[in-house]
Design a protein around this motif. Structure first.
Motif, PDB file in Angstrom:
ATOM      1  N   VAL A  67      33.986  37.871  35.416  1.00 31.33           N
ATOM      2  CA  VAL A  67      34.773  37.919  36.646  1.00 31.33           C
ATOM      3  C   VAL A  67      34.929  36.484  37.135  1.00 31.33           C
ATOM      4  O   VAL A  67      33.939  35.805  37.390  1.00 31.33           O
ATOM      5  CB  VAL A  67      34.077  38.765  37.738  1.00 31.33           C
ATOM      6  CG1 VAL A  67      34.895  38.743  39.026  1.00 31.33           C
ATOM      7  CG2 VAL A  67      33.860  40.192  37.253  1.00 31.33           C
ATOM      8  N   SER A 102      36.761  34.136  40.005  1.00 31.87           N
ATOM      9  CA  SER A 102      37.526  34.069  41.250  1.00 31.87           C
ATOM     10  C   SER A 102      38.275  32.756  41.321  1.00 31.87           C
ATOM     11  O   SER A 102      37.731  31.700  40.980  1.00 31.87           O
ATOM     12  CB  SER A 102      36.599  34.193  42.466  1.00 31.87           C
ATOM     13  OG  SER A 102      36.145  35.517  42.606  1.00 31.87           O
ATOM     14  N   THR A 160      47.646  44.597  37.137  1.00 30.92           N
ATOM     15  CA  THR A 160      47.821  43.623  38.215  1.00 30.92           C
ATOM     16  C   THR A 160      47.908  44.329  39.563  1.00 30.92           C
ATOM     17  O   THR A 160      48.628  45.308  39.700  1.00 30.92           O
ATOM     18  CB  THR A 160      49.092  42.792  37.996  1.00 30.92           C
ATOM     19  OG1 THR A 160      49.063  42.225  36.680  1.00 30.92           O
ATOM     20  CG2 THR A 160      49.185  41.646  38.999  1.00 30.92           C
ATOM     21  N   PHE A 220      43.854  40.349  40.183  1.00 30.13           N
ATOM     22  CA  PHE A 220      44.016  40.675  41.598  1.00 30.13           C
ATOM     23  C   PHE A 220      44.587  39.466  42.333  1.00 30.13           C
ATOM     24  O   PHE A 220      44.021  38.381  42.273  1.00 30.13           O
ATOM     25  CB  PHE A 220      42.658  41.029  42.228  1.00 30.13           C
ATOM     26  CG  PHE A 220      42.073  42.321  41.725  1.00 30.13           C
ATOM     27  CD1 PHE A 220      42.350  43.524  42.357  1.00 30.13           C
ATOM     28  CD2 PHE A 220      41.235  42.329  40.620  1.00 30.13           C
ATOM     29  CE1 PHE A 220      41.815  44.719  41.902  1.00 30.13           C
ATOM     30  CE2 PHE A 220      40.686  43.521  40.154  1.00 30.13           C
ATOM     31  CZ  PHE A 220      40.981  44.717  40.802  1.00 30.13           C
ATOM     32  N   ASP A 221      45.708  39.675  43.007  1.00 28.10           N
ATOM     33  CA  ASP A 221      46.296  38.578  43.783  1.00 28.10           C
ATOM     34  C   ASP A 221      46.159  38.862  45.276  1.00 28.10           C
ATOM     35  O   ASP A 221      46.989  39.523  45.880  1.00 28.10           O
ATOM     36  CB  ASP A 221      47.771  38.387  43.414  1.00 28.10           C
ATOM     37  CG  ASP A 221      48.322  37.093  43.997  1.00 28.10           C
ATOM     38  OD1 ASP A 221      47.538  36.302  44.563  1.00 28.10           O
ATOM     39  OD2 ASP A 221      49.544  36.878  43.886  1.00 28.10           O
ATOM     40  N   GLU A 222      45.091  38.366  45.856  1.00 22.37           N
ATOM     41  CA  GLU A 222      44.815  38.561  47.281  1.00 22.37           C
ATOM     42  C   GLU A 222      44.978  40.022  47.687  1.00 22.37           C
ATOM     43  O   GLU A 222      45.679  40.339  48.649  1.00 22.37           O
ATOM     44  CB  GLU A 222      45.729  37.659  48.117  1.00 22.37           C
ATOM     45  CG  GLU A 222      45.471  36.194  47.840  1.00 22.37           C
ATOM     46  CD  GLU A 222      46.130  35.279  48.869  1.00 22.37           C
ATOM     47  OE1 GLU A 222      46.443  35.759  49.957  1.00 22.37           O
ATOM     48  OE2 GLU A 222      46.301  34.105  48.554  1.00 22.37           O
ATOM     49  N   LEU A 246      37.122  45.880  48.476  1.00 24.47           N
ATOM     50  CA  LEU A 246      36.185  44.983  47.788  1.00 24.47           C
ATOM     51  C   LEU A 246      35.109  45.783  47.065  1.00 24.47           C
ATOM     52  O   LEU A 246      34.688  45.417  45.960  1.00 24.47           O
ATOM     53  CB  LEU A 246      35.534  44.013  48.785  1.00 24.47           C
ATOM     54  CG  LEU A 246      36.443  42.940  49.375  1.00 24.47           C
ATOM     55  CD1 LEU A 246      35.656  42.058  50.339  1.00 24.47           C
ATOM     56  CD2 LEU A 246      37.095  42.091  48.291  1.00 24.47           C
ATOM     57  N   MET A 291      36.507  46.916  43.848  1.00 24.86           N
ATOM     58  CA  MET A 291      36.570  45.791  42.910  1.00 24.86           C
ATOM     59  C   MET A 291      35.176  45.459  42.379  1.00 24.86           C
ATOM     60  O   MET A 291      35.007  45.137  41.201  1.00 24.86           O
ATOM     61  CB  MET A 291      37.196  44.579  43.597  1.00 24.86           C
ATOM     62  CG  MET A 291      38.673  44.800  43.929  1.00 24.86           C
ATOM     63  SD  MET A 291      39.326  43.593  45.106  1.00 24.86           S
ATOM     64  CE  MET A 291      39.215  42.094  44.138  1.00 24.86           C
ATOM     65  N   MET A 332      37.887  40.360  34.929  1.00 29.17           N
ATOM     66  CA  MET A 332      38.772  40.250  36.092  1.00 29.17           C
ATOM     67  C   MET A 332      39.037  38.792  36.468  1.00 29.17           C
ATOM     68  O   MET A 332      38.136  37.959  36.429  1.00 29.17           O
ATOM     69  CB  MET A 332      38.138  40.959  37.315  1.00 29.17           C
ATOM     70  CG  MET A 332      37.758  42.370  36.972  1.00 29.17           C
ATOM     71  SD  MET A 332      37.057  43.470  38.251  1.00 29.17           S
ATOM     72  CE  MET A 332      36.965  42.647  39.763  1.00 29.17           C
ATOM     73  N   VAL A 384      40.376  37.079  39.891  1.00 29.87           N
ATOM     74  CA  VAL A 384      40.549  37.519  41.265  1.00 29.87           C
ATOM     75  C   VAL A 384      40.938  36.339  42.152  1.00 29.87           C
ATOM     76  O   VAL A 384      40.127  35.447  42.398  1.00 29.87           O
ATOM     77  CB  VAL A 384      39.235  38.148  41.802  1.00 29.87           C
ATOM     78  CG1 VAL A 384      39.441  38.675  43.218  1.00 29.87           C
ATOM     79  CG2 VAL A 384      38.742  39.269  40.881  1.00 29.87           C
ATOM     80  N   THR A 442      41.337  35.184  45.654  1.00 29.61           N
ATOM     81  CA  THR A 442      40.791  35.765  46.887  1.00 29.61           C
ATOM     82  C   THR A 442      40.477  34.726  47.954  1.00 29.61           C
ATOM     83  O   THR A 442      40.226  33.559  47.663  1.00 29.61           O
ATOM     84  CB  THR A 442      39.508  36.587  46.577  1.00 29.61           C
ATOM     85  OG1 THR A 442      39.095  37.272  47.757  1.00 29.61           O
ATOM     86  CG2 THR A 442      38.376  35.704  46.065  1.00 29.61           C
ATOM     87  N   SER A 488      31.537  37.207  41.500  1.00 23.00           N
ATOM     88  CA  SER A 488      32.076  36.490  40.340  1.00 23.00           C
ATOM     89  C   SER A 488      30.982  35.870  39.497  1.00 23.00           C
ATOM     90  O   SER A 488      29.928  35.494  40.006  1.00 23.00           O
ATOM     91  CB  SER A 488      32.976  35.327  40.757  1.00 23.00           C
ATOM     92  OG  SER A 488      33.600  35.567  41.944  1.00 23.00           O
TER      93      SER A 488
END
Ligand code: ADP
Ligand code: MG
Length: 241
Positions: free
Chosen positions: A29, A31, A81, A160-162, A176, A179, A189, A191, A193, A203
């Motif tokens: 993950v 971020s 996405t 993930f876009d915000e 969250l 996720m 992932m 992310v 964020t 993450s």
């Protein structure tokens, strides 16, 4: 594995990605944090082929995303996405929203698609909303619906876009948590964020974006608790959560 090699991307004269190198391993993950306009969304869209790149290379499981012969629709099935909002079809129920892609893309029959959809909706805690339309759901439920839609395609990766940025604060946690569940199940992932506690706690690695450059990247705790880049230090001290 997702590999970006020296990726450059401009919009007209505006250089948005200036030689980005990033490798995301299976089960990781990562971020992406950074100021608005630094190129985070563009980076995600260069991975799922929604944007072209000017030079460099993006590969997903060894397939070059931007090569001429690549079947981008097939590749995108590997990449779920979730955007900030407007992820779902307003005229379809939650169940129909989730069943749509498996039915059309994977060509499974209607009953099977509904079964897949119900299972994914259960996974994100929406078993009681199968027949609800998106407009009858809270923002947090709509984002979980969006996650279920992506999961229904059995993606190898989730981008993930915000996904929580448009939500009222009291609805952020449920998204969250979903996720976080995916991360704990081993989903790979990326992310984007503004949720610094998510970046730090969930993450494996955090990447700080600064004007189209990956200015700092490393283990989450290290980057969040002992940032080296002065701009990252400022960015983190000005972030509220
Ligand atoms: P972030 O997600 O970090 O806020 P973006 O990737 O959305 O940043 O945008 C980076 C820069 O590229 C911004 O200056 C933005 O205005 C510009 N930009 C993004 N998409 C387009 C586009 N389709 N056409 C022109 N400029 C764009
Ligand atoms: Mg963005």
């Amino acid at each position: 594995m997702i590999i970006l090699e020296n990726v450059h991307k401009s919009f007209g004269s505006l250089k948005v990605l200036k030689g980005v190198n990033l490798t995301v391993h299976e089960g990781e993950v990562v971020s992406l944090i950074g100021a608005s306009g630094s190129g985070k969304s563009t980076l995600l869209y260069c991975i799922n082929g929604l944007e072209k790149i000017d030079s460099g290379r993006v590969t997903v499981d060894g397939t070059d995303v931007h090569a001429k012969g690549t079947d981008i629709n097939k590749l995108r099935q590997k990449l779920g996405t979730v955007f900030q909002q407007w992820n779902s079809f307003p005229h379809l129920t939650a169940l129909e929203n989730v069943a749509l892609a498996p039915r059309v893309v994977s060509k499974i029959d209607k009953a099977m698609a509904r079964e897949v959809a119900a299972a994914q909706l259960k996974r994100v805690g929406l078993s009681d909303k199968l027949d609800h339309y998106p407009s009858q759901m809270s923002g947090g439920q709509q984002q979980r619906l969006a996650i279920a839609r992506a999961l229904a395609m059995k993606p190898n990766y989730m981008l993930f876009d915000e996904a929580t940025s448009a939500l009222d604060p009291e609805l952020v946690t449920e998204v969250l948590d979903t996720m976080r569940m995916l991360a704990s199940e081993g989903m790979t992932m990326i992310v984007v964020t503004h949720e610094m506690s998510f970046a730090r706690d969930v993450s494996d690695r955090v990447a700080f974006f600064k004007q189209g450059v990956l200015a700092e990247i490393g283990p989450a705790r290290e980057v969040m608790e002992a940032p080296k880049d002065p701009d990252l230090q400022r960015f983190l001290s000005s972030s509220t959560r």
